[in-house]
Design an enzyme around this catalytic site. Sequence first.
Site, PDB file in Angstrom:
ATOM      1  N   LYS A   1       0.842  -1.206   0.000  1.00 13.46           N
ATOM      2  CA  LYS A   1       0.000   0.000   0.000  1.00 13.46           C
ATOM      3  C   LYS A   1       0.878   1.259   0.000  1.00 13.46           C
ATOM      4  O   LYS A   1       0.575   2.245  -0.685  1.00 13.46           O
ATOM      5  CB  LYS A   1      -0.936   0.002   1.220  1.00 13.46           C
ATOM      6  CG  LYS A   1      -2.059  -1.037   1.099  1.00 13.46           C
ATOM      7  CD  LYS A   1      -2.797  -1.284   2.407  1.00 13.46           C
ATOM      8  CE  LYS A   1      -3.764  -2.465   2.259  1.00 13.46           C
ATOM      9  NZ  LYS A   1      -4.441  -2.851   3.507  1.00 13.46           N
TER      10      LYS A   1
ATOM     11  N   GLN B   1      -4.436  -1.593   9.766  1.00 12.80           N
ATOM     12  CA  GLN B   1      -4.426  -2.924   9.145  1.00 12.80           C
ATOM     13  C   GLN B   1      -5.044  -3.971  10.077  1.00 12.80           C
ATOM     14  O   GLN B   1      -4.709  -4.056  11.250  1.00 12.80           O
ATOM     15  CB  GLN B   1      -2.981  -3.310   8.781  1.00 12.80           C
ATOM     16  CG  GLN B   1      -2.852  -4.616   8.023  1.00 12.80           C
ATOM     17  CD  GLN B   1      -3.479  -4.590   6.633  1.00 12.80           C
ATOM     18  OE1 GLN B   1      -3.530  -3.559   5.959  1.00 12.80           O
ATOM     19  NE2 GLN B   1      -4.000  -5.728   6.193  1.00 12.80           N
TER      20      GLN B   1
ATOM     21  N   ASP C   1     -11.197   3.058   4.649  1.00 10.75           N
ATOM     22  CA  ASP C   1     -11.664   1.667   4.589  1.00 10.75           C
ATOM     23  C   ASP C   1     -13.196   1.594   4.570  1.00 10.75           C
ATOM     24  O   ASP C   1     -13.761   0.569   4.205  1.00 10.75           O
ATOM     25  CB  ASP C   1     -11.197   0.906   5.851  1.00 10.75           C
ATOM     26  CG  ASP C   1      -9.874   0.182   5.682  1.00 10.75           C
ATOM     27  OD1 ASP C   1      -9.626  -0.353   4.588  1.00 10.75           O
ATOM     28  OD2 ASP C   1      -9.106   0.136   6.676  1.00 10.75           O
TER      29      ASP C   1
HETATM   30  N1  GUN Z   1      -7.117  -6.674   6.241  1.00 10.37           N
HETATM   31  C1  GUN Z   1      -7.531  -7.376   5.173  1.00 10.37           C
HETATM   32  N2  GUN Z   1      -8.192  -6.580   4.314  1.00 10.37           N
HETATM   33  C2  GUN Z   1      -8.170  -5.342   4.841  1.00 10.37           C
HETATM   34  C3  GUN Z   1      -8.682  -4.085   4.409  1.00 10.37           C
HETATM   35  O1  GUN Z   1      -9.314  -3.943   3.351  1.00 10.37           O
HETATM   36  N3  GUN Z   1      -8.439  -3.040   5.245  1.00 10.37           N
HETATM   37  C4  GUN Z   1      -7.776  -3.168   6.426  1.00 10.37           C
HETATM   38  N4  GUN Z   1      -7.617  -2.096   7.175  1.00 10.37           N
HETATM   39  N5  GUN Z   1      -7.304  -4.326   6.855  1.00 10.37           N
HETATM   40  C5  GUN Z   1      -7.492  -5.397   6.060  1.00 10.37           C
END
Ligand code: GUN
Length: 297
Positions: A52, A96, A119
């Site tokens: 990311k 995350q 998110d």
């Molecule tokens: N863990 C797995 N997928 C995601 C996501 O889309 N966002 C976040 N913050 N954590 C994740």
Amino acid sequence: MTNVIDGDAVAAEIRSDLEASVETLTDAGARPGLATVLMSDDPASETYVSMKQNDCEEVGIESVHVELDEDAPAEELYDTVEELNRDPDVHGILVQMPLVDQVDERRVLRTVAPEKDVDAFHPENVGRLVAGDARFKPCTPHGIQKLLEHEGVETEGAEAVVVGRSNIVGKPMANLFVQKGPFGNATTTVCHSRTADLAAHTREADIVVAAAGVPELIDGSMLKEGATVVDVGVNRVDADTEKGYELVGDVEFESAKEVAGTITPVPGGVGPMTRAMLLYNTVKAASRQEGVDVTLP
Ligand code: GUN
């Protein structure tokens, strides 16, 4: 011939389209900023977060990374999020998942400022999505809609079956599919681990979104001829490879490919789209917070 969707290519197009908007914002003194927060030693989470950050760099988004010790008290995480809420250079915040045990996940999701919640996991943003007034669309389901759009797969009037009911993918995907509007208007069924006869549902589906987190749960015998199959699964299974594992989806690709009309591979299908839509939401967040209009892809 089955159409195997190249998610990497579609995501690259979206990133490239976003670059112009990032430049507009940057020229206006409002360079978009994304903060990623990691409180876990899980190697998969570490990999996702670093990908990311690389994506941000590629399109010109400023990325800030905060890494907390796995054993740190939960308060450190709540305080970190509040600090990022107050930071005017940070327009989007991503914590995350999954989180360590001592942390109250619901509290974290409620602590992220809704305007910076790229998110779309904050209860206010979940509620707005369900009500058809989304502030941000959640990254994975939004990325899937973009893939369907790119491949010319119509959802209106289609039978869509979502396999999995997670808050991150299954539930928001179903919510987007039932909304009125583009890439909605689908007749939507949500299946899950307690569904009595999964195949009876998937065999009727024009579109299957597999997001159960079960390796190769869905095979070709469970699909309708010509169906569109979107595989969200990223499962590490033991294998005789250099890393000691391989990634497989929730769909048994080889048999499914024989029946499906269109299918996403793992890796290289949904994953890169999720990350592209995170950048999209960050640009959208910056544009709104800074009052600078941009066009989004
Ligand atoms: N863990 C797995 N997928 C995601 C996501 O889309 N966002 C976040 N913050 N954590 C994740």
